[in-house]
Write a protein that holds these residues in place. Structure first.
Motif, PDB file in Angstrom:
ATOM      1  N   ILE A 168     -10.354  -0.733   9.301  1.00  0.00           N
ATOM      2  CA  ILE A 168      -8.768  -0.364   9.572  1.00  0.00           C
ATOM      3  C   ILE A 168      -7.883  -1.304   9.005  1.00  0.00           C
ATOM      4  CG2 ILE A 168      -7.344   0.598  11.393  1.00  0.00           C
ATOM      5  CD1 ILE A 168      -9.878   1.838  12.726  1.00  0.00           C
ATOM      6  N   SER A 169      -8.094  -2.540   9.508  1.00  0.00           N
ATOM      7  CA  SER A 169      -7.123  -3.686   9.288  1.00  0.00           C
ATOM      8  C   SER A 169      -6.789  -3.728   7.990  1.00  0.00           C
ATOM      9  CB  SER A 169      -7.563  -5.010   9.763  1.00  0.00           C
ATOM     10  OG  SER A 169      -8.583  -5.541   9.102  1.00  0.00           O
ATOM     11  N   GLN A 170      -7.756  -3.447   7.041  1.00  0.00           N
ATOM     12  CA  GLN A 170      -7.667  -3.547   5.429  1.00  0.00           C
ATOM     13  C   GLN A 170      -6.768  -2.499   5.098  1.00  0.00           C
ATOM     14  OE1 GLN A 170     -11.689  -3.618   4.046  1.00  0.00           O
ATOM     15  NE2 GLN A 170     -12.054  -5.760   4.610  1.00  0.00           N
ATOM     16  N   SER A 171      -7.125  -1.278   5.578  1.00  0.00           N
ATOM     17  CA  SER A 171      -6.251  -0.082   5.254  1.00  0.00           C
ATOM     18  C   SER A 171      -4.698  -0.330   5.560  1.00  0.00           C
ATOM     19  CB  SER A 171      -6.725   1.267   6.229  1.00  0.00           C
ATOM     20  OG  SER A 171      -5.774   2.105   5.795  1.00  0.00           O
ATOM     21  N   ILE A 172      -4.519  -1.037   6.795  1.00  0.00           N
ATOM     22  CA  ILE A 172      -3.007  -1.375   7.378  1.00  0.00           C
ATOM     23  C   ILE A 172      -2.384  -2.417   6.366  1.00  0.00           C
ATOM     24  CG2 ILE A 172      -1.672  -2.179   9.050  1.00  0.00           C
ATOM     25  CD1 ILE A 172      -3.664  -0.983  11.128  1.00  0.00           C
ATOM     26  N   TYR A 173      -3.276  -3.392   6.067  1.00  0.00           N
ATOM     27  CA  TYR A 173      -2.606  -4.524   5.254  1.00  0.00           C
ATOM     28  C   TYR A 173      -2.369  -3.742   3.797  1.00  0.00           C
ATOM     29  CZ  TYR A 173      -2.526  -8.561   2.271  1.00  0.00           C
ATOM     30  OH  TYR A 173      -2.263  -9.509   1.306  1.00  0.00           O
TER      31      TYR A 173
ATOM     32  N   TYR B 194       7.174  -3.104  13.830  1.00  0.00           N
ATOM     33  CA  TYR B 194       7.019  -4.271  12.719  1.00  0.00           C
ATOM     34  C   TYR B 194       7.654  -4.357  11.779  1.00  0.00           C
ATOM     35  CZ  TYR B 194       4.316  -7.168   9.568  1.00  0.00           C
ATOM     36  OH  TYR B 194       4.148  -8.209   8.663  1.00  0.00           O
ATOM     37  N   ASN B 195       7.565  -2.973  10.886  1.00  0.00           N
ATOM     38  CA  ASN B 195       8.237  -2.888   9.673  1.00  0.00           C
ATOM     39  C   ASN B 195       9.799  -2.813   9.840  1.00  0.00           C
ATOM     40  OD1 ASN B 195       6.229  -2.451   8.230  1.00  0.00           O
ATOM     41  ND2 ASN B 195       6.094  -0.179   8.345  1.00  0.00           N
ATOM     42  N   LYS B 196      10.366  -2.760  11.190  1.00  0.00           N
ATOM     43  CA  LYS B 196      11.886  -2.822  11.337  1.00  0.00           C
ATOM     44  C   LYS B 196      12.197  -4.209  10.899  1.00  0.00           C
ATOM     45  CE  LYS B 196      15.002  -2.190  15.076  1.00  0.00           C
ATOM     46  NZ  LYS B 196      15.188  -1.621  16.453  1.00  0.00           N
ATOM     47  N   TYR B 197      11.391  -5.127  11.315  1.00  0.00           N
ATOM     48  CA  TYR B 197      11.901  -6.442  11.165  1.00  0.00           C
ATOM     49  C   TYR B 197      11.288  -7.401   9.972  1.00  0.00           C
ATOM     50  CZ  TYR B 197      13.551  -6.008  15.965  1.00  0.00           C
ATOM     51  OH  TYR B 197      14.166  -5.514  17.188  1.00  0.00           O
ATOM     52  N   THR B 198      10.538  -6.472   9.398  1.00  0.00           N
ATOM     53  CA  THR B 198      10.046  -7.343   7.957  1.00  0.00           C
ATOM     54  C   THR B 198      10.480  -6.770   6.756  1.00  0.00           C
ATOM     55  OG1 THR B 198       7.993  -5.927   8.347  1.00  0.00           O
ATOM     56  CG2 THR B 198       8.021  -8.294   9.391  1.00  0.00           C
TER      57      THR B 198
ATOM     58  N   ASP C   9       3.618  -0.389   0.614  1.00  0.00           N
ATOM     59  CA  ASP C   9       4.781   0.211   1.338  1.00  0.00           C
ATOM     60  C   ASP C   9       4.600   1.652   1.297  1.00  0.00           C
ATOM     61  OD1 ASP C   9       7.203   0.267   2.574  1.00  0.00           O
ATOM     62  OD2 ASP C   9       8.489   0.436   0.588  1.00  0.00           O
ATOM     63  N   LYS C  10       3.299   2.307   1.876  1.00  0.00           N
ATOM     64  CA  LYS C  10       3.105   3.408   2.079  1.00  0.00           C
ATOM     65  C   LYS C  10       2.224   3.384   3.212  1.00  0.00           C
ATOM     66  CE  LYS C  10      -1.025   3.518  -0.988  1.00  0.00           C
ATOM     67  NZ  LYS C  10      -1.803   4.046  -2.119  1.00  0.00           N
ATOM     68  N   CYS C  11       1.868   4.670   3.469  1.00  0.00           N
ATOM     69  CA  CYS C  11       0.892   5.307   4.542  1.00  0.00           C
ATOM     70  C   CYS C  11      -0.237   5.986   3.940  1.00  0.00           C
ATOM     71  CB  CYS C  11       1.570   5.872   5.525  1.00  0.00           C
ATOM     72  SG  CYS C  11       0.573   6.306   7.091  1.00  0.00           S
ATOM     73  N   SER C  12      -1.231   5.486   3.834  1.00  0.00           N
ATOM     74  CA  SER C  12      -2.670   5.988   3.364  1.00  0.00           C
ATOM     75  C   SER C  12      -3.449   6.772   4.270  1.00  0.00           C
ATOM     76  CB  SER C  12      -3.484   4.990   2.448  1.00  0.00           C
ATOM     77  OG  SER C  12      -3.966   4.001   3.327  1.00  0.00           O
ATOM     78  N   LEU C  13      -3.412   6.476   5.641  1.00  0.00           N
ATOM     79  CA  LEU C  13      -3.844   7.051   6.818  1.00  0.00           C
ATOM     80  C   LEU C  13      -3.038   7.533   7.645  1.00  0.00           C
ATOM     81  CD1 LEU C  13      -7.048   4.630   7.278  1.00  0.00           C
ATOM     82  CD2 LEU C  13      -6.979   6.760   6.173  1.00  0.00           C
ATOM     83  N   HIS C  14      -3.504   8.428   8.530  1.00  0.00           N
ATOM     84  CA  HIS C  14      -2.333   9.030   9.494  1.00  0.00           C
ATOM     85  C   HIS C  14      -2.973   8.307  10.618  1.00  0.00           C
ATOM     86  CE1 HIS C  14      -0.647  12.044   7.051  1.00  0.00           C
ATOM     87  NE2 HIS C  14      -1.667  12.200   6.574  1.00  0.00           N
TER      88      HIS C  14
END
Length: 547
Positions: free
Chosen positions: A514-519, A542-546, A525-530
């Protein structure tokens, strides 16, 4: 190995009935009715180690019934299979042969038709030659300077074991500075880079598969920094080494074939300090001392393999642990070393035990309805006494403990070690007997002259808290080898009786995937999993600040 459900054995059923008879018996009564209890329930090993199990809530009948459980579960047969190289790691179709790495008799061990000992001895010789070259100063860095720093890059068994052993054996340490980097957190790497000079540092990339995410990212970053300083990729030959089964991957990383120390897939990471994964140990204390570590381990192997179960230390400790975990429902065990050199030992046993026996599926593929591996935790010396011992003495949890101490200190300053050991002996006594043993001594039951019965309730110690005591002469390579291997075989014994597979570790894989998917999502800059709304909400924050 035999596939037997433990709770269906006659021994288990007898233990269940016996528990009803003994569950409220106090240790004070057991000692008062048997002046030979210590004599019959303590065991010495070659005048190097004394193990006392007398302060446990057991009778001789308890021991007999527990030994019957070991026989009902065909433990002896399982031990022989492990040492012979039969593939007992069923889910990965592998043998379990870390014991072969310390086979001091050098007798043949046949695997797939070939004797594996020549290859093991070849690697040991390579470790000896290389460690001698580094320690003596014969091996130089790319600028001609002697090596003064060793950095081990690994995680899990490739980090914790070598780190624990080098800490435990600091009294035997040479001039080399040892560093261990495991965490993917860049802070650890940043701090390392402030301390080392690339011209005088070698790097050991310790990864069984050479794919472990944390290890490889750290290794690649260090390689980048090194090449910026050295400015020549050929200089890697003097500074980068690999301990791995994946020779080709190490070569593709840029490591010379001569700088690769081979592992085998029949060595689990948490059992790998006896292999080339112990290269950092040999560099820290010298090969002669590393060999003594192996000798201590081998001698405990012989004891475990050949000694009758009624005097077999790892077997008895394992059975006692099962007694508490499954009948008293204790769930945890505390490892309490009284020597600063052993400060990492609880953490090491935590990994060995919980990664091995933290399973809820039996060999039939069914969910277990008995307790398997316990929660392992602990701390060093009197630090713990001023922390969690309050709960151990007066809390609502029953916590079996292992107290471990050397009789002699490497650093005898004034009366420090005598005071330390006084605390060591006092704690096992107080846990076992509480106030009962001293009920006639008003000085112990009436502190500061306060006699109010209300206050006395808060000062009452009920005792009946169990412990094992492991006492050895001194922390040296041989004794440490004994100690580590004792726990290895305790864990193996419990795995056999739990009817689980102790040598895989599938439980660590899902989080990695799962961490590899999130990375990947972060990078592209996309969402491959729900993800669930909580995880997605955290990612969005997290994305809000990075971004």
């Amino acid at each position: 190995m035999k596939n037997i459900t433990p709770i269906e054995t006659l021994a288990w059923k007898n233990l269940k009935n016996h528990f009803q008879d003994i569950k409220n018996v106090h240790l004070t009564d057991l000692f008062n009715t048997d002046q030979d209890r210590f004599k019959h329930l303590s065991f010495s090993f070659k005048d190097k180690l004394l193990v006392d199990i007398s302060k446990n809530r057991i009778t001789y009948k308890t021991v007999r019934l527990l030994l019957n459980l070991a026989h009902d579960m065909h433990l002896h047969e399982a031990i022989q299979k492990m040492f012979s190289g039969i593939s007992i790691n069923i889910t990965e179709n592998r043998p379990v042969l870390h014991t072969a790495l310390r086979n001091k008799l050098n007798n043949q061990i046949i695997l797939n038709g070939f004797d594996i000992m020549p290859e093991i001895n070849f690697v040991l010789d390579k470790i000896k030659i290389f460690s001698d070259q580094i320690i003596s100063g014969k091996w130089k860095g790319y600028s001609g300077k002697r090596i003064t720093n060793v950095v081990n890059i690994g995680i899990g068994g490739s980090d914790l074991g070598p780190k624990m052993v080098t800490d435990a054996l600091q009294a035997y340490k040479n001039h080399l500075n040892m560093f261990f980097i495991s965490n993917i957190d860049s802070t650890e790497l940043f701090q390392l880079l402030q301390k080392i000079d690339f011209e005088t540092t070698i790097f050991l990339i310790s990864s069984k598969t050479f794919t472990t995410q944390e290890t490889m990212i750290n290794a690649k970053t260090i390689k980048t920094y090194f090449l910026k300083k050295a400015d020549n990729i050929e200089h890697m030959d003097q500074h980068f080494f690999a301990v791995t089964t994946a020779v080709r991957k190490a070569e593709n990383f840029g490591i010379s074939k001569n700088n690769i120390f081979r592992l085998w897939d029949w060595v689990g990471g948490r059992y790998s300090i006896w292999s080339a994964m112990g290269l950092s140990i040999a560099l820290s204390i010298g090969f002669t001392n590393f060999d003594q570590l192996l000798t201590g381990a081998y001698d405990m192997d012989v004891h475990f393999k050949q000694t009758d179960f009624n005097k077999n230390i790892p077997v008895l400790l394992a059975l006692i642990g099962i007694w508490y975990n499954n009948f008293f429902n204790t769930e945890t065990e505390a490892i309490l070393p009284y020597d600063q050199y052993l400060h990492r030992f609880p953490e090491y046993i935590q990994q060995s035990n919980m990664e091995s026996n933290g399973k809820n599926i039996d060999q039939n593929g069914n969910r277990v309805c008995w307790q398997t591996g316990p929660i392992i935790w602990g701390a060093v010396g009197t630090n713990g006494q001023h922390s969690f011992y309050q709960l151990m003495h007066q809390g609502t949890k029953l916590i079996p403990c292992d107290f471990i101490a050397p009789i002699l200190s490497h650093n005898p300053i004034y009366n420090h070690h005598t005071v330390l050991l006084s605390n060591f002996f006092a704690q096992t006594h107080a846990l076992a007997f509480g106030n009962f043993f001293h009920k006639k001594n008003s000085n112990l039951s009436c502190i500061h002259g306060i006699k109010d019965q209300y206050i006395e309730k808060f000062k009452f110690f009920e005792g009946n808290r169990p412990s094992n005591t492991l006492l050895f002469k001194k922390i040296d390579p041989y004794s440490l080898g004994l100690l580590i291997t004792l726990y290895e075989h305790k864990i193996f014994t419990q795995g056999v009786i739990f009817n689980i597979f102790s040598f895989d570790q599938w439980g660590v894989e899902l989080g990695k995937q799962i961490s590899q998917s999130i990375y990947s999502d972060f990078i592209h800059d996309k969402c491959s999993l729900h993800y669930d709304v909580s995880t997605q909400g955290l990612i969005n924050y997290y994305n809000k600040y990075t971004k």
